[in-house]
Design a protein around this motif. Structure first.
Motif, short mmCIF file in Angstrom:
data_model
loop_
_atom_site.label_atom_id
_atom_site.label_comp_id
_atom_site.label_asym_id
_atom_site.label_seq_id
_atom_site.Cartn_x
_atom_site.Cartn_y
_atom_site.Cartn_z
N GLY A 326 0.81 -1.22 0.00
CA GLY A 326 0.00 0.00 0.00
C GLY A 326 0.84 1.27 0.00
O GLY A 326 2.04 1.25 0.30
N GLY A 327 0.18 2.36 -0.37
CA GLY A 327 0.85 3.65 -0.34
C GLY A 327 0.03 4.65 -1.13
O GLY A 327 -0.74 4.24 -2.01
N ILE A 333 -0.92 4.50 -10.82
CA ILE A 333 0.31 4.02 -11.46
C ILE A 333 -0.10 2.83 -12.31
O ILE A 333 -0.53 1.82 -11.78
CB ILE A 333 1.37 3.48 -10.46
CG1 ILE A 333 1.61 4.43 -9.29
CG2 ILE A 333 2.69 3.15 -11.18
CD1 ILE A 333 2.71 3.92 -8.33
N THR A 334 0.02 2.94 -13.60
CA THR A 334 -0.41 1.80 -14.41
C THR A 334 0.66 0.72 -14.34
O THR A 334 1.84 1.00 -14.19
CB THR A 334 -0.65 2.18 -15.88
OG1 THR A 334 0.42 2.99 -16.27
CG2 THR A 334 -1.97 2.85 -16.09
N GLU A 360 -7.64 2.18 -4.90
CA GLU A 360 -6.31 1.84 -5.38
C GLU A 360 -5.19 2.18 -4.40
O GLU A 360 -4.05 2.35 -4.79
CB GLU A 360 -6.01 2.50 -6.74
CG GLU A 360 -6.95 2.09 -7.83
CD GLU A 360 -6.61 2.78 -9.15
OE1 GLU A 360 -5.43 2.93 -9.45
OE2 GLU A 360 -7.55 3.16 -9.87
N GLN A 361 -5.54 2.32 -3.12
CA GLN A 361 -4.49 2.64 -2.16
C GLN A 361 -3.70 1.41 -1.74
O GLN A 361 -2.63 1.53 -1.19
CB GLN A 361 -5.10 3.29 -0.89
CG GLN A 361 -5.84 4.58 -1.16
CD GLN A 361 -4.89 5.75 -1.32
OE1 GLN A 361 -3.69 5.63 -1.16
NE2 GLN A 361 -5.44 6.91 -1.66
N SER A 362 -4.28 0.25 -1.96
CA SER A 362 -3.55 -0.95 -1.58
C SER A 362 -4.04 -2.15 -2.38
O SER A 362 -5.17 -2.17 -2.85
CB SER A 362 -3.70 -1.22 -0.09
OG SER A 362 -5.02 -1.58 0.20
N VAL A 363 -3.16 -3.10 -2.51
CA VAL A 363 -3.52 -4.37 -3.12
C VAL A 363 -3.19 -5.41 -2.08
O VAL A 363 -2.11 -5.37 -1.50
CB VAL A 363 -2.66 -4.65 -4.37
CG1 VAL A 363 -2.91 -6.06 -4.90
CG2 VAL A 363 -2.94 -3.63 -5.45
N VAL A 392 4.94 3.89 -2.77
CA VAL A 392 4.56 2.71 -1.99
C VAL A 392 5.20 2.88 -0.63
O VAL A 392 6.38 3.18 -0.52
CB VAL A 392 5.08 1.42 -2.66
CG1 VAL A 392 4.85 0.23 -1.75
CG2 VAL A 392 4.38 1.20 -4.00
N GLU A 393 4.38 2.74 0.42
CA GLU A 393 4.94 2.98 1.75
C GLU A 393 5.08 1.75 2.61
O GLU A 393 5.87 1.70 3.54
CB GLU A 393 4.12 4.04 2.49
CG GLU A 393 4.51 5.42 2.02
CD GLU A 393 3.81 6.54 2.76
OE1 GLU A 393 2.70 6.29 3.28
OE2 GLU A 393 4.38 7.64 2.79
#
Ligand code: ASP
Ligand code: MG
Length: 466
Positions: A326-327, A333-334, A360-363, A392-393
């Protein structure tokens, strides 16, 4: 109707079990054309296939007598059963035949000890012996019970590629050989008793289809013989609504579709492996799972038709790790998802579940726990530049977690299932960590903490009255 039926190792693991098998075959044969496929004898104190493999490995380590030591035990196992099941004449004929096959292995294992090497090709010769012994024993048992029967080595029927240890069938050739050999037997009223697990290359070199491969053998033969149904005789009444160890009131499902079966297998239920039965699914041949030890039970019928019911069964895969990448910069970002999945693939980790919210903040993705460390290391490498740019954090790891899956194709288009599912989780005080549902809607998966998993399964089973 033409029925190809397979009996697993435990179903043929003792004289008593084989006696039941003979009764089942005789009974089925009254109404149907029957082809029998058998595994090796899996006796509680002597697992034939494991024993043969261990002896072959010991030989490769230089122990040339390892096979010679197991020969009398294996001969005794089969001949004690024969003494209880077959006529004196059959018994007298069987003994030298089985002994010669075992002695051949014993000679071979001495050569292996001298060479100090066990190739996969040589191992297949060893590991498939149990099926060859047992097919002969069971054919003799059937004949002694007055049923014309003949043992057939599948090396003459199932033609495979050369991937020793997990060979794949060449279906066209297998079809020709199997039909040429078995159909005349059926016309003459003879029951073929075919070895599971084994095949041979075009050049006639013995192969095996992989551990547990007798199910596959049965499916292949069912498909190439155009069976009307294929029956797998096991030690359970069929496919259950849940693991009975967790849910005592779990019951047998009368019907299931192929895709429901595949979902259940994927999510850890003890059913037929989807790859194994693919030859049957492709030809739309119905499958039945039945209980050797309770033959009066109709079992589970698996076909194109799902039967009634919305949600059908609940399963759980344990020892899972949930990885969240996540981040703030991941939005838009594609290609980031593609890169995440390729990194995980490079690590050889199998993705069990994926979830991404549209923010889309995390997968997040679930992988088997044993494969998690490698996956995380690859992800850190892949996303190194995004990390330094703070796009990405974090790569967060939660484990152990459990995936609990509710399966049933009738859930498709039925509103309220998810509501009921999450309502039940809320009432039971189970925290849901992640959720996934594909658009086929035949499975809703929840990720929960390991400590909550058994309770979640019970509560779901109860609230859907499975
Ligand atoms: N006997 C073989 C094994 O133990 C094949 C089978 O049982 O399906 O793997
Ligand atoms: Mg087995």
């Amino acid at each position: 109707m033409r029925v190809v039926m397979k009996f697993g190792g435990t179903s043929v693991g003792s004289a008593d079990a084989i006696r039941r098998v003979a009764e089942i075959v005789a009974e089925s044969r009254r109404e149907h054309e029957v082809v029998v496929v058998v595994s090796a004898m899996n006796a509680p104190d002597l697992r034939t296939t494991d024993t043969l493999i261990a002896a072959a490995r010991a030989a490769a380590q230089g122990d040339g007598d390892a096979t010679a030591l197991v020969v009398p035990r294996l001969l005794d196992l089969h001949m004690r059963a024969a003494a209880a099941l077959t006529s004196a004449e059959e018994c007298a004929r069987l003994e030298p035949e089985l002994r010669a096959m075992l002695d051949y292995m014993s000679d071979l294992s001495r050569s292996i000890a001298v060479l100090g090497e066990l190739t996969p090709r040589a191992l297949d010769l060893f590991s498939g012996l149990g099926e060859r012994l047992n097919a002969r024993l069971i054919a003799a048992t059937l004949r002694s019970a007055g049923l014309p029967a003949e043992a057939v080595d599948a090396s003459a029927l199932i033609i495979t590629d050369e991937r020793y240890g997990s060979a794949a069938p060449l279906l066209e050739e297998t079809r020709t050989h199997s039909r040429e050999r078995l159909l005349p037997m059926l016309t003459q009223g003879i029951v073929p008793v075919v070895t599971g697990f084994i095949g041979a290359t075009r050049a006639g070199v013995p192969t095996t289809l992989g551990r547990g491969g007798s199910d596959y053998s049965c499916a292949i033969l069912g498909a190439v013989l155009d069976a009307d149904e294929v029956w797998f005789w096991k030690e359970v009444d069929g496919v259950l609504t849940a693991n009975p160890k967790l849910v005592p009131e779990a019951r047998t499902l009368p019907r299931l579709s192929y895709s429901e079966m595949a979902e259940l297998a994927y999510y850890g239920a003890n059913v037929l492996h989807p790859k194994t039965v693919l030859p049957l699914v492709q030809r739309h041949i119905p499958i039945r799972i039945r209980n050797t030890f309770n033959p009066g039970h109709p079992g589970t019928l698996i076909s194109d038709e799902p039967g009634s019911g919305t949600a059908k069964a609940v399963t759980a895969i344990k020892d899972v790790c949930l990885i969240t990448v996540g981040g703030p910069g991941m939005l838009g970002i594609t290609g980031v998802a593609a890169r995440i999945f390729s990194a995980v693939a490079r690590a050889g980790a199998n993705i069990l579940l994926i979830s991404q919210a549209s923010s889309e903040q995390s997968v997040c993705l679930a992988v088997p726990r044993a494969e998690a460390a490698g996956a995380v290391a690859e992800l850190r490498k892949e996303l190194a530049s995004e990390f330094s740019a703070h796009d990405v954090e974090h790569i967060e790891v939660q484990d152990p977690v459990v995936i609990v899956a509710l399966v049933g194709s009738g859930m498709r288009g039925t509103p309220g299932i998810a509501g009921r599912l999450f309502g039940a989780m809320g009432e039971a005080g189970v925290n849901v960590i992640a959720i996934a549902q594909g658009s086929t809607e035949n499975n809703i998966s929840l990720v929960v903490a390991d400590a909550d998993a058994d309770r979640a399964v019970r509560v779901i089973h109860g609230s859907f009255a499975l």
